[in-house]
Scaffold this active site. Structure first.
Site, short mmCIF file in Angstrom:
data_model
loop_
_atom_site.label_atom_id
_atom_site.label_comp_id
_atom_site.label_asym_id
_atom_site.label_seq_id
_atom_site.Cartn_x
_atom_site.Cartn_y
_atom_site.Cartn_z
CE LYS A 190 6.44 -1.68 -11.66
NZ LYS A 190 7.86 -1.48 -12.39
CB CYS A 267 -0.10 -6.97 -24.43
SG CYS A 267 -0.77 -6.67 -22.67
CD GLU A 400 6.50 -7.81 -28.32
OE1 GLU A 400 6.76 -8.39 -27.20
OE2 GLU A 400 6.14 -6.63 -28.60
P1 NAP Z 1 6.89 -6.19 -19.07
O1 NAP Z 1 8.18 -7.12 -18.68
O2 NAP Z 1 6.00 -6.78 -19.08
O3 NAP Z 1 7.01 -5.15 -17.82
C1 NAP Z 1 6.02 -3.94 -17.89
C2 NAP Z 1 5.55 -3.39 -16.42
O4 NAP Z 1 5.00 -4.34 -15.72
C3 NAP Z 1 7.14 -3.25 -15.94
O5 NAP Z 1 6.87 -2.01 -15.07
C4 NAP Z 1 7.27 -4.25 -14.68
O6 NAP Z 1 7.89 -4.21 -13.95
C5 NAP Z 1 5.77 -4.64 -14.59
N1 NAP Z 1 5.79 -6.10 -14.17
C6 NAP Z 1 6.75 -6.90 -14.56
N2 NAP Z 1 6.21 -8.23 -13.92
C7 NAP Z 1 5.20 -8.06 -13.06
C8 NAP Z 1 4.19 -8.76 -12.31
N3 NAP Z 1 4.82 -10.00 -12.15
N4 NAP Z 1 3.27 -8.16 -11.47
C9 NAP Z 1 3.10 -6.99 -12.01
N5 NAP Z 1 3.82 -5.92 -12.76
C10 NAP Z 1 4.79 -6.59 -13.28
O7 NAP Z 1 7.33 -5.16 -20.52
P2 NAP Z 1 8.73 -4.27 -20.65
O8 NAP Z 1 9.85 -5.49 -20.89
O9 NAP Z 1 8.94 -3.15 -19.75
O10 NAP Z 1 8.05 -3.80 -22.26
C11 NAP Z 1 8.28 -4.58 -23.16
C12 NAP Z 1 6.90 -5.09 -23.72
O11 NAP Z 1 5.90 -4.12 -23.57
C13 NAP Z 1 6.78 -5.55 -25.00
O12 NAP Z 1 5.92 -7.05 -25.04
C14 NAP Z 1 6.03 -4.68 -25.58
O13 NAP Z 1 5.44 -4.84 -27.06
C15 NAP Z 1 5.18 -3.95 -24.74
N6 NAP Z 1 4.61 -2.72 -25.15
C16 NAP Z 1 3.29 -2.52 -25.58
C17 NAP Z 1 2.83 -1.17 -25.94
C18 NAP Z 1 1.54 -0.88 -26.31
O14 NAP Z 1 1.11 0.12 -26.43
N7 NAP Z 1 0.81 -2.22 -26.89
C19 NAP Z 1 3.72 -0.04 -25.65
C20 NAP Z 1 4.90 -0.14 -25.33
C21 NAP Z 1 5.26 -1.42 -25.05
P3 NAP Z 1 9.65 -4.32 -13.87
O15 NAP Z 1 10.23 -3.21 -13.85
O16 NAP Z 1 9.92 -5.48 -12.75
O17 NAP Z 1 9.91 -5.12 -15.25
#
Ligand code: NAP
Ligand code: MG
Length: 498
Positions: A190, A267, A400
């Protein structure tokens, strides 16, 4: 489609957007027929309507993935044959590099120079590296003595769900599907709702490469529906998640509330960069510091968003950072010279501007930037920004931001630097600039983070594991053989022949 990146803007207009789900080897609408809009962050305008998958589509994808794993040809392929198919897939990605780079730029607002120079090549390298590992890993025999044979073997874990973020859509997809597929699993991916198209396109290329039906499924949609359905599905064996710490917690709950599926979390971060007074090249440090916070507009989990600098060199370093920040050009992501693209969406722009406002209120000094720019484009741009005098307990030092905003705090003693570096809930990455070997070594060990870079900004390469300590995640690592192994189960086969 063979594209020539000489005129990306004209080519962008010729792209046929991939918008449908990929389930069981077929390109399909969502079961409900619903769609959602995907926007161009650089213009605010709609690019396409994407199939909106929900629990019904996820269930279909899981059935297809289970069938492909249990009874399809994938599970029975020799590792060398799996390798050949993934290598063919990698070559098709390479052949479509320009098309993929443009899709990624349009949908994620990322500079075309990054998408074509870094993101797509990283995907190709990752697929090839893991494919090559498939037929080079050996299992073990236990040292159990004569008459007993203890075989310790690794088997694929089964059906793996991958839930992805929007900041490096193709790179993050590659870091998951490379090892997932190479280890012999099937998957349901997804993508983030903002960036579905490049992931859909590579799934189509995987099918074209001969990866069997049902091995690589893509269910675009929202987290609360499609993402949760993957997390809660009782026939998914493992979920690999990259995204925010907040949503990572949901996946632990989903697992507890369903089948105790394995959960691998990558994360958020609030990574420090320490500059000691003995760092011999402050200009090189400034270049690395700017890259660490302004690359991808700071929308980078391992962004070095906290600069911790020894008091005696703080002024000189800041002057150089201010100078070097001008090398980071905010502009139309389709223009080759642009190095800072758009924030992913309007809500995210507002969040980043909210952090800037809070930093002013907290009494920090805005030394560089601080404003929304290019508003007339309709897109969501923020200029490179640096705040000094940042109190370590303030929001800017702790949260962050996920934007191009650097928080600077000065220190006096090395002990204080380490304490400040570790004073965070996160532990993804860190950097230290020093010429003293002893300081470099001791600090690298003392900092609680998954990757510590010395005298450079970097997170290793495909051969090094990437992942976090503390609330930056746990359960596994992306990249390297560690990633391959986390998508396998260990099995003991015991024979007592005495
Ligand atoms: P996010 O909001 O946590 O979303 C990540 C994924 O989870 C998306 O596909 C999102 O779908 C889905 N999601 C959201 N709410 C959910 C729920 N209640 N249940 C199941 N899935 C759900 O993160 P983002 O805004 O896309 O990305 C930014 C974050 O990613 C930052 O915190 C960053 O640090 C982190 N990140 C970490 C790494 C690493 O390797 N550690 C790498 C890149 C990014 P939607 O399409 O609805 O949003
Ligand atoms: Mg999101």
């Amino acid at each position: 489609m063979a594209l020539d990146l000489a005129d990306p803007t004209a080519l962008a207009a010729s792209i046929n957007p991939p918008t449908r789900a990929v389930i069981g080897g077929r390109s399909v609408e969502s079961a409900s027929g619903q769609t959602f809009a995907t926007l161009n962050p650089a213009t605010g305008r709609e690019l396409a309507q994407i199939a909106e998958c929900d629990a019904e589509d996820v269930n279909r994808a899981v059935i297809a993935a289970r069938r492909a794993f249990e009874s399809g040809p994938w599970g029975r392929l020799a590792p060398a044959d799996r390798k050949r198919l993934i290598l063919r897939f990698a070559s098709l990605v390479e052949a479509h590099a320009d098309e993929l780079a443009i899709i990624e730029t349009l949908e994620a607002g990322k500079p075309i120079s990054d998408c074509s120079g870094l993101d797509v090549p990283d995907l190709v390298t990752t697929l090839r590296w893991h494919a090559e590992a498939a037929d080079k890993l050996y299992d073990q025999l236990s040292p159990s003595g004569p008459g007993r044979v203890g075989m310790v073997v690794r088997e694929p874990i089964g059906v793996v769900g991958a839930v992805l973020p929007w900041n490096y859509p193709l790179m993050m997809a590659g870091w998951k599907i490379g090892p997932i597929l190479a280890a012999g699993n099937t998957c349901i991916v997804k993508p983030a709702e903002q960036t579905s198209m490049s992931t859909i396109r590579i799934a189509e290329l995987a099918i074209e490469a001969g990866i069997p039906d049902g091995v690589f499924n893509v269910v675009p949609g929202f987290g609360e529906t499609a993402g949760a359905a993957i997390g809660l599905h009782s026939d998914v064996d493992c979920v690999a998640f990259t995204g925010s710490t907040e949503v990572g917690r949901h996946f632990l709950r989903y697992s507890a509330d369903s089948n105790l599926k394995e959960v691998l979390l990558e994360c958020g971060g609030k990574s420090p960069v320490i500059v000691m007074a003995d760092a011999d090249d402050l200009d090189a440090a400034a270049i690395g510091i700017c890259e660490g916070i302004f690359w991808n507009g700071g929308q980078n989990c391992s962004a070095n968003s906290r600069l911790i600098v020894q008091q005696s060199v703080a002024d000189e370093l800041l002057e150089r950072i201010a100078e070097r920040s001008h090398d980071w050009v905010v502009g139309d992501p389709l223009v080759a010279e642009t190095t800072v693209g758009a924030m992913i969406e309007e809500d995210h722009l507002d969040k980043v501007l909210g952090h800037i406002a809070a930093a002013h209120e907290a009494g920090s000094t805005c030394a560089v930037g601080g404003k929304r720019v290019r508003q007339e484009s309709g897109g969501w741009f923020v200029e490179p920004t640096v705040f000094t005098n940042v109190d370590p307990s303030s929001r800017l030092a702790r949260d962050e931001v996920f934007g191009p905003v650097l928080a600077v705090t000065a220190f006096d003693t090395p002990e204080e630097a380490i304490r400040l570096a570790n004073d965070t809930d996160y532990g993804l990455a860190a950097t230290i600039h020093t010429t003293d070997l002893r300081t470099a070594h001791l600090a690298s060990r003392a900092i609680r983070a998954g990757t510590v870079a010395v005298n450079c900004y970097g997170e290793g390469d495909i051969t090094t594991p990437f992942g976090g300590f503390k609330q930056s995640g746990f359960g596994g690592r992306d990249k390297s053989i560690a990633a391959h192994e986390q998508y396998t189960e260990l099995k003991t086969i015991w024979m007592d022949l005495s």
